[in-house]
Write an enzyme that holds these catalytic residues in place. Structure first.
Site, short mmCIF file in Angstrom:
data_model
loop_
_atom_site.label_atom_id
_atom_site.label_comp_id
_atom_site.label_asym_id
_atom_site.label_seq_id
_atom_site.Cartn_x
_atom_site.Cartn_y
_atom_site.Cartn_z
N LEU A 26 0.81 -1.21 0.00
CA LEU A 26 0.00 0.00 0.00
C LEU A 26 0.86 1.28 0.00
CD1 LEU A 26 -2.91 0.99 0.12
CD2 LEU A 26 -2.68 1.08 2.61
N ASP A 27 0.63 2.11 -1.00
CA ASP A 27 1.33 3.40 -1.09
C ASP A 27 2.84 3.28 -1.13
OD1 ASP A 27 -1.15 4.57 -1.07
OD2 ASP A 27 -1.09 5.10 1.05
#
Lengths: 284, 284, 284, 284
Positions: free
Chosen positions: A227-228
């Site tokens: 994530l990210d």
């Protein structure tokens, strides 16, 4: 006057003496007139070569060039991508409720700044239907529930099938599954706020406010399963001061988000980004 | 012509209707001619008031003003700081081996950009002695070992005693003890690299390089017991690209570090920074 | 381990199909291992091709390569420049009384950021002698009078003769004659303040102050006979506000000047700048 | 809970000892709870005082305060402006054919970032009618011919009469007459491109391209009878390189134009700009 077609060739190859000659000779054989060439080597001994060649294909038969590139690819274990500007990339946009990134993308698209087609907008909410439809873009509302997330993603994949080349998450507030991401490797672009220092977790703007940061930023990156944490395409910051409330920070954040996302989408649409592991080479 | 002395008054006070009138009336009583006044309230109902007043003290007797401010302080539970530009702040600089921040500070000081005196430079190495001494600044080398860190800090405290108002860590690569920090609350300024996203831990430049970041930054902050987590004074970034090696990132980092640190030191020296909890109000 | 020498080849050539192949093939023949290649065409039909190739010369005989490049040059009416990093460029610095640009250049040079030798500093004043000499750089004071300007320039030319490759005017407040400039075409770098809008003529900082500009800038450019109108190498700006006095603007101006000049000098020293008419192609 | 109304008071006054006390005491008498106060003096001896006070008017009768301010104004020859956030400013937008500035303003207005009403858009073309009307803003097309420019301006003035507080020229490509400007002194905001150095006259982007500038900028200013020479409100720049065509420069110019104009409009709408002669004091 002959018709001129601008074509972009991206190459990622193991370092090898003479590789640039090999590629430019092949292009010459196919009568490709090189306009820009950018090349970067991570290490001249045993690194990776990245190349971006933009050329005019006046008498070039692209199909034959592509065949020869496939031969080259097998011979040298290199990856290539050949994109003709005659064939615009097709971009899907995913949104939730915020409109700033969507509107910036639509405006740049309508102003011919981002050379793509936009076959559809997909959202887990119905809020931005009018924005999309008023610009002639079909809008699909796929409601999401935690229990039936798979089903919703399946629906999205069906809508996208054969219709899009890449996806932009324009403040789409849902996490995509590894299965979904695997269908579009390095073809999903996300934008998220960034701070110096980082505020991981919930309510970053409130925490940035409490810490009194002087800059807020945004990072556009390709989506991976971390994530990210995917390869960064573009970043920028905006200066703020103590007079900004937590809400004021969010507003300033929107401005930098839409700017950075649109810039990253332009770079991707113009084949200026090569991904290598978890980083990008951006030839701008 | 009368001699004009510029004086700065900083005030931190609980929110209270009429507080600004009270302060400006007091200043008027003392014939202070206000040149700049900045004021900020975190919340007009029950927040905190921050004020910075810069005034010309022509016929002002500063000692009497200070006495009256003490009365005010007790009455309203407010904090104040009165600084006359006639009495320059005294700044100690701590360094290790890197000279970029030290040289920038010295240059700005010699150019009369930073209005301070520099009574001494302290270092855990002997490398930068010539830099300091060639500008007439005494240099003290206090070698450090893990076992006898307390002793070294004690030595430094003795050198500083009564001689300095604040300390700048100009790439000083040692962690100060809570005891040392407690002697200079919000009076020690540090600079450290910053990235979007953050890379906590060892070798941040290498990891930023591996991640392919597009911006590198620097943050100047007051030192607290939470390492690199104190109130932020100033931040800035510098754009980089894939052509920067990990060493190139470090060089770019030096440029932004020296600029941000010198800017933060200027703001502090000119009494433009008020600290509140873990954040700063900077009136620039 | 073999010794590796990094070499840079700059080429400016009329547009011609296959030119990149021709050059890269020649380099391959000479066993040059290309690390970076940047190429830009102003117009794919009848424009100009600019190339910068950085390669490792392991078994390359540079003299032979140079001979072959001369043949190529005659054949295709192209210009080339071959620079080996083993042979550092020699840079003279001209100053008057301000030290900020000189000190920044010296610091970056001592930090190995600017790969040059500095055989001498020349000045129309004696003020900065100590700065230069304390870093081991010979300093020549050549006083200037309007009547005998030619004589002074002649003296400078004699000092420079055979000793330097390019000149940096680090806030040198004299105008060079066309004769002097003709000896160093596109080899003299100057820095001057820049404003939005421009304030041509005397006292630009005072006039920028009176106009209340919000940004001040600096432009580094090659010196031509049109004063401050030569090809731009680098520019940057700094944000200011109404609290800056006219003197404060000058200080802010110094910071941006030294940063921009040092950046331009780096780009020139690393052969990243190609000049074409009155503009530059900068491959960074 | 009492209703809270945020009010802004701007004051421009000749320097006078005690002026700030006088103003803050008056505000206290009227039970105004000050939230922000910014004050700046051009010269503490015989300069001009600029003040911006933002306060909460809980029990304040604004009409009575205004009466007292009028008394003060006569007594001290000061100018003041009292604006209640309950009464939003009314902003007219003038456009020609480009939509980027208009769209940015509309988006920030709809996002509640710019606290104004927009009673109408006026244009010398019919192109942007749909943009305005689709957001519920009346659009008036007033065709312009050189011979009958007065008539067209007269028509515009009638439409504006009593309906608007200020005007934004959002890429309006006509020059307003001194008569028109005199109706809205320091109430007309314009945006225009800016370059380092400046390119005065026709085709600035082409000339900036020919000169190879590295930055392009935009300046938002109040309109005076000196074309593009009015007091500057806000400026910013964007970095470009040799790969930008003249058209590419125009696109980059649009991005910085819309950003700078929208920022200037925000500052004006929030009463953060004081004009003094040909410069502004911006309290941000």
């Amino acid at each position: 006057m002959q018709k001129r077609n601008r074509v972009t060739l991206l190459i990622t190859s193991p370092e090898k003496l003479g590789m640039i000659s090999t590629v430019t000779n092949l292009l010459l054989d196919h009568k490709a007139n090189i306009v820009h060439l950018d090349q970067h080597t991570t290490d001249p001994q045993d690194g990776i070569i990245f190349m971006r060649v933009e050329f005019e294909a006046v008498d070039t038969e692209l199909q034959k060039l592509e065949e020869d590139l496939h031969v080259l690819s097998r011979e040298h274990a290199l990856d290539f991508q050949l994109s003709s500007q005659e064939k615009r990339k097709r971009m899907a946009i995913f949104v939730s409720k915020s409109d700033h990134c969507l509107l910036e993308l639509i405006w740049r698209w309508k102003s011919n700044e981002i050379p793509v087609d936009i076959p559809l907008v997909i959202s887990n909410h119905d809020d931005l239907r009018e924005v999309a439809e008023s610009h002639g873009i079909p809008y699909y509302h796929i409601p999401l529930s935690k229990e039936r997330k798979d089903e919703a993603e399946q629906k999205a994949l069906e809508l996208l099938k054969g219709k899009v080349d890449f996806i932009v998450l324009a403040r789409y507030m849902q996490i995509l599954s590894p299965n979904f991401i695997s269908k579009f490797p390095n073809q999903i672009i996300n934008i998220h706020h960034s701070f110096l220092p980082a505020f991981v977790g919930a309510n970053p703007y409130v925490r940035a406010f409490n810490r009194g940061v002087k800059l807020i930023g945004a990072t556009a990156h390709y989506v991976t399963n971390d994530l990210d944490e995917g390869p960064i395409i573009e970043q920028d910051v905006q200066r703020i001061n103590h007079r900004y409330s937590a809400d004021g920070l969010k507003i300033a954040g929107r401005h930098v988000e839409k700017r950075v996302l649109a810039e990253a989408v332009s770079l991707h649409a113009e084949d200026k980004v090569l991904v290598h592991g978890n980083k990008t080479i951006v030839f701008k």
